[in-house]
Scaffold this motif. Structure first.
Motif, PDB file in Angstrom:
ATOM      1  N   ILE A  27       0.711  -1.187  -0.033  1.00  0.00           N
ATOM      2  CA  ILE A  27       0.019  -0.106   0.059  1.00  0.00           C
ATOM      3  C   ILE A  27       0.921   1.062   0.034  1.00  0.00           C
ATOM      4  O   ILE A  27       0.582   2.380  -0.754  1.00  0.00           O
ATOM      5  CB  ILE A  27      -1.022  -0.056   1.121  1.00  0.00           C
ATOM      6  CG1 ILE A  27      -1.923  -1.073   0.954  1.00  0.00           C
ATOM      7  CG2 ILE A  27      -1.733   1.265   1.412  1.00  0.00           C
ATOM      8  CD1 ILE A  27      -3.010  -1.388   2.263  1.00  0.00           C
ATOM      9  N   LEU A  28       1.739   1.300   0.881  1.00  0.00           N
ATOM     10  CA  LEU A  28       2.733   2.435   0.931  1.00  0.00           C
ATOM     11  C   LEU A  28       3.447   2.788  -0.248  1.00  0.00           C
ATOM     12  O   LEU A  28       3.677   3.989  -0.779  1.00  0.00           O
ATOM     13  CB  LEU A  28       3.933   2.397   1.905  1.00  0.00           C
ATOM     14  CG  LEU A  28       3.095   2.526   3.369  1.00  0.00           C
ATOM     15  CD1 LEU A  28       4.119   1.927   4.485  1.00  0.00           C
ATOM     16  CD2 LEU A  28       2.599   3.802   3.891  1.00  0.00           C
ATOM     17  N   PHE A  29       3.804   1.689  -0.947  1.00  0.00           N
ATOM     18  CA  PHE A  29       4.940   1.915  -2.062  1.00  0.00           C
ATOM     19  C   PHE A  29       3.980   2.034  -3.475  1.00  0.00           C
ATOM     20  O   PHE A  29       4.232   2.681  -4.364  1.00  0.00           O
ATOM     21  CB  PHE A  29       5.841   0.900  -2.695  1.00  0.00           C
ATOM     22  CG  PHE A  29       7.014   0.942  -1.764  1.00  0.00           C
ATOM     23  CD1 PHE A  29       8.114   1.561  -2.091  1.00  0.00           C
ATOM     24  CD2 PHE A  29       6.997   0.225  -0.296  1.00  0.00           C
ATOM     25  CE1 PHE A  29       9.147   1.905  -1.330  1.00  0.00           C
ATOM     26  CE2 PHE A  29       8.438   0.342   0.422  1.00  0.00           C
ATOM     27  CZ  PHE A  29       9.261   1.115   0.017  1.00  0.00           C
ATOM     28  N   LYS A  30       2.813   1.252  -3.466  1.00  0.00           N
ATOM     29  CA  LYS A  30       1.908   1.739  -4.571  1.00  0.00           C
ATOM     30  C   LYS A  30       0.915   2.830  -4.742  1.00  0.00           C
ATOM     31  O   LYS A  30       0.654   3.459  -5.781  1.00  0.00           O
ATOM     32  CB  LYS A  30       0.824   0.363  -4.463  1.00  0.00           C
ATOM     33  CG  LYS A  30      -0.057   0.377  -5.640  1.00  0.00           C
ATOM     34  CD  LYS A  30       0.628  -0.132  -7.071  1.00  0.00           C
ATOM     35  CE  LYS A  30      -0.316  -0.082  -8.108  1.00  0.00           C
ATOM     36  NZ  LYS A  30       0.409  -0.326  -9.417  1.00  0.00           N
ATOM     37  N   PHE A  31       0.693   3.183  -3.530  1.00  0.00           N
ATOM     38  CA  PHE A  31      -0.371   4.461  -3.290  1.00  0.00           C
ATOM     39  C   PHE A  31       0.597   5.634  -2.484  1.00  0.00           C
ATOM     40  O   PHE A  31       0.495   5.645  -1.378  1.00  0.00           O
ATOM     41  CB  PHE A  31      -1.602   4.262  -2.490  1.00  0.00           C
ATOM     42  CG  PHE A  31      -2.192   2.973  -3.084  1.00  0.00           C
ATOM     43  CD1 PHE A  31      -2.958   3.140  -4.374  1.00  0.00           C
ATOM     44  CD2 PHE A  31      -2.359   1.700  -2.603  1.00  0.00           C
ATOM     45  CE1 PHE A  31      -3.754   2.035  -4.862  1.00  0.00           C
ATOM     46  CE2 PHE A  31      -3.031   0.816  -3.120  1.00  0.00           C
ATOM     47  CZ  PHE A  31      -3.818   1.071  -4.304  1.00  0.00           C
ATOM     48  N   SER A  32       1.206   6.417  -3.387  1.00  0.00           N
ATOM     49  CA  SER A  32       1.849   7.309  -2.933  1.00  0.00           C
ATOM     50  C   SER A  32       1.195   8.525  -2.040  1.00  0.00           C
ATOM     51  O   SER A  32       1.666   9.043  -1.335  1.00  0.00           O
ATOM     52  CB  SER A  32       2.718   8.113  -4.144  1.00  0.00           C
ATOM     53  OG  SER A  32       2.004   8.838  -5.142  1.00  0.00           O
ATOM     54  N   ASP A  33      -0.068   8.515  -2.437  1.00  0.00           N
ATOM     55  CA  ASP A  33      -1.223   9.583  -1.612  1.00  0.00           C
ATOM     56  C   ASP A  33      -0.861   9.088  -0.101  1.00  0.00           C
ATOM     57  O   ASP A  33      -0.927  10.054   0.572  1.00  0.00           O
ATOM     58  CB  ASP A  33      -2.506   9.782  -2.192  1.00  0.00           C
ATOM     59  CG  ASP A  33      -2.586  10.212  -3.589  1.00  0.00           C
ATOM     60  OD1 ASP A  33      -1.493  11.157  -3.829  1.00  0.00           O
ATOM     61  OD2 ASP A  33      -3.554  10.169  -4.009  1.00  0.00           O
ATOM     62  N   VAL A  34      -1.053   8.068   0.174  1.00  0.00           N
ATOM     63  CA  VAL A  34      -1.062   7.507   1.431  1.00  0.00           C
ATOM     64  C   VAL A  34      -0.071   7.555   2.038  1.00  0.00           C
ATOM     65  O   VAL A  34       0.254   8.043   3.328  1.00  0.00           O
ATOM     66  CB  VAL A  34      -1.371   5.749   1.450  1.00  0.00           C
ATOM     67  CG1 VAL A  34      -1.371   5.350   2.949  1.00  0.00           C
ATOM     68  CG2 VAL A  34      -2.993   5.512   1.001  1.00  0.00           C
ATOM     69  N   THR A  35       1.260   7.207   1.474  1.00  0.00           N
ATOM     70  CA  THR A  35       2.656   7.474   2.165  1.00  0.00           C
ATOM     71  C   THR A  35       2.729   8.995   2.471  1.00  0.00           C
ATOM     72  O   THR A  35       3.297   9.564   3.451  1.00  0.00           O
ATOM     73  CB  THR A  35       3.778   7.165   0.808  1.00  0.00           C
ATOM     74  OG1 THR A  35       3.291   5.909   0.629  1.00  0.00           O
ATOM     75  CG2 THR A  35       5.023   7.218   1.562  1.00  0.00           C
TER      76      THR A  35
END
Length: 167
Positions: free
Chosen positions: A30-38
């Motif tokens: 999730i953290l690497f795929k969705f940069s908005d979350v990161t």
């Protein structure tokens, strides 16, 4: 657990040790795929996204490594027990000694039939520790059957069955 045993290591499936890997892998994905979350989490923590990912990645590696080592420890002990590659001693406790350190960690030692055992409440373990011995069962003259694994110079207890007491 043997109903007559004072202590017996409870060994579940070794694969249970690997369960923490799945949520960690999901979070990393999730953290690497969705940069908005990161980016959102980085803003909350007031650090850069790169530092957050690096820190979380390092923590993940530590947790995954711990899970893998835990798996191998449990698997190895189960194999020793299943293949009966452990040792057993029957007799009465001699030379029992208990010492408490200034930091309140208790180390206990005793001998049965020329086999020395030592344990403490300092570390967590699959084997018998001081945290498993809070009722002063092991005393001078207490007779018991101990099943243990020898590793180097140390004997690790995984089962204690009390026998009649001889003083």
């Amino acid at each position: 657990m043997n109903s007559g045993a004072y202590f017996e290591t409870q060994i579940g499936f070794a694969l249970v040790q690997l369960l923490p890997i799945f949520p960690i892998a999901l979070l990393l994905f999730i953290l690497f795929k969705f940069s908005d979350v990161t980016q959102y989490i980085s803003e909350i923590l007031k650090i850069s996204s790169n530092k957050f990912l690096l820190g979380f990645g390092f923590l993940s590696c530590v947790l995954v490594s711990d899970s893998i080592f835990g798996y191998f420890k449990v698997s190895h002990l189960r194999q020793i027990i299943d293949e009966k590659k452990y040792q057993m001693v029957v007799g009465c406790v001699k030379h029992y000694n208990s010492e408490t350190s200034p930091t309140n960690y208790r180390t206990e030692t005793f001998v049965i039939e020329n086999t020395k055992f030592q344990f403490s409440n300092y570390t967590q373990s699959l084997y018998f520790t001081g945290d498993d011995h809070t009722d002063n069962f092991i005393t001078e003259g207490q007779c018991m059957e101990i099943s243990y694994v020898r590793d180097g110079q140390k004997n690790y207890i995984f089962k204690i069955v009390p026998l009649t007491r001889r003083d």
